[in-house]
Every structure is written in structure tokens, then in C-alpha cells.
Design an enzyme around this catalytic site. Structure first.
Site, PDB file in Angstrom:
ATOM      1  CG  ASP A  51      53.550  80.219  -8.362  1.00  0.00           C
ATOM      2  OD1 ASP A  51      53.978  79.174  -8.133  1.00  0.00           O
ATOM      3  OD2 ASP A  51      53.857  80.978  -9.253  1.00  0.00           O
ATOM      4  CE1 TYR A 109      47.144  78.673 -14.369  1.00  0.00           C
ATOM      5  CE2 TYR A 109      47.947  77.541 -16.179  1.00  0.00           C
ATOM      6  CZ  TYR A 109      47.832  77.690 -14.529  1.00  0.00           C
ATOM      7  OH  TYR A 109      48.642  76.630 -14.019  1.00  0.00           O
TER       8      TYR A 109
END
Length: 249
Positions: A51, A109
Site C-alpha cells: 500500500d 513483514y
């Protein structure tokens, strides 16, 4: 021939990885750069889409090119041509059917938090002003591994066909002045990691008991989970593929 491209980027200046009609993206910049340098249009298919504002220490994309590429020379030329916030680390030939997105077996992540004001960290970490109970947050994080359906952490009005994810690792650790949340899964839903971190912060502040995370997950309701934390603290750090992806594997 098909190639895997490994690269990193600081996502601050971009509206995510994927091309968009009215905003600059990492994909657009890289495709335009590579097409210009190689002298022919080129399309990159990435392992996933980050994003706006999210960073990648290691992203992978595949592309097709008829000729054998001089890898070291191309890497040097591309890095000279690309902006300072994007860097290519490797170009590797792969099997003709290899797919950067569908063949990935895991993605990892990290989310970075700091509790002190530091002018050298503010752009790439999320500062939390109140005390946090990281033991309780780790207890809550460990409960994620007991579930598969994470609709409660997904962006609403999404077009995904399934909310099932196999989370294999989820924990907090301290690195110097920074607290790092590391999470590994076979796949992630859009906004999932930021929503998980936001929920774990509720636990850290004492607003939610660790066991309350189970109730939230079972609800499958995004409104029950915590608010998403800012994108600037999120980094894609690793993507794994089967050894058979590579000709010498």
C-alpha cells in the site's frame, strides 16, 4: 526467458507498488526505467502489492525477455538510472513457468515501533507515546497461529475469494531503541499486518486482554479489531520460493 528481479524501495513517495491512473507508483517508475534502458516495453509482475507509504527491503517481480541479459551490467545501469529510493539487488533466470506471486511459499513483514523521539527514525517508524506491555503483546501475537480465517483484519469491500492465511511466525523483539513485530505467512490480506499491529497495541496499552484477540478473530468483523497503524513503519523483508524455481535448484 523469464527472470526474477529482486529489489528494495522506500515507499514514502509512492502510492504503493501497483500502477494507478492518477498517482505515482513503484511499478510505474520501474517499468518505465527498464523499458527505456532495454529499448522495449516491459511488464513487471510482483509477488504482491504494498500500500501507499509501505516499504520493501526485499520485493520480487518477474518479467520476460527474449535475450540473455548481462546481469551485473544491467543491475549497475538500472541502479544508476533509477531514483535513490529504489534499488535492484539481483536479476536471476528462473524456470519459464515461474511466477513471482503464485509460486511464493512465504512472505515476511516487519513493523517498527519506537517510544522515544528520534529525528533519525521518525520517517520509518511509528512512535507510540504511552508505555506498552510487550510480554502481553507477545502472548496475544502467539494466538494468531491458532487461526486461519483473518477477515477481521482485512480491508473492507475487498474482492478476495478467501480470507484464509497460514501464519507461521508472529512475535515482538527489541532491536536497540526500536521494537519490531515480525510476522510470516503464506499470504496476507490487504491492510492485514497494520490491523494486527493496531490490535496488539490495544493489548499493550491494557485496553484489551490477550485472550480478547481470539474473540475478535472469531467475529470476522473488521470493526472489532484495532485501528490500522501508519504505513510508514511497515516493511516487506523477505519472500521465499521453492528451490525448483531456479534452473540450478
Amino acid at each position: 526467458m523469464r527472470y526474477f528481479l529482486e529489489f528494495a524501495y522506500d515507499g514514502t513517495a509512492y502510492h504503493g507498488w501497483q500502477r494507478q491512473p492518477n498517482a505515482i507508483s513503484v511499478q510505474q517508475v520501474m517499468e518505465e526505467c527498464m523499458s527505456t534502458l532495454l529499448g522495449s516495453p516491459l511488464e513487471l509482475v510482483a509477488a504482491g502489492r504494498t500500500d501507499a507509504g509501505v516499504h520493501a527491503r526485499k520485493m520480487v517481480a518477474h518479467f520476460d525477455w527474449e535475450e540473455v541479459l548481462p546481469q551485473e551490467d544491467i543491475i549497475h545501469r538500472l541502479n544508476s538510472f533509477l531514483p535513490e529510493d529504489i534499488a535492484i539487488s539481483a536479476i536471476r533466470p528462473v524456470q519459464p513457468e515461474a511466477h513471482a506471486r503464485f509460486d511464493a511459499t512465504s512472505r515476511t513483514y516487519e513493523y517498527l515501533l519506537t517510544q522515544e523521539k528520534d529525528p533519525f527514525l521518525h520517517r520509518g517508524t511509528h512512535r507510540v507515546h504511552h508505555p506498552l506491555d510487550f510480554d502481553a503483546m507477545n502472548t496475544a501475537a502467539s494466538l494468531l497461529l491458532e487461526f486461519e480465517d483473518f477477515k477481521c483484519f482485512s480491508r473492507t469491500h475487498t474482492d478476495v475469494k478467501t480470507f484464509l492465511c497460514d501464519i507461521r511466525e508472529a512475535h515482538w523483539s527489541q532491536k536497540g531503541e526500536t521494537w519490531v513485530f515480525t510476522i510470516t505467512a503464506d499470504r496476507f490480506l490487504r491492510n492485514m499486518v497494520r490491523a494486527i499491529v493496531g490490535t496488539l497495541l490495544l493489548v499493550g496499552k491494557g485496553s484489551l486482554e490477550p485472550e480478547g484477540v481470539k474473540t475478535i478473530i472469531k467475529s470476522r468483523d473488521r470493526s472489532q479489531a484495532g485501528a490500522s497503524v501508519p504505513a510508514k513503519g511497515l516493511y516487506l523483508i523477505d519472500i521465499q520460493y521453492p528451490q525448483t524455481t531456479y534452473p540450478d535448484g
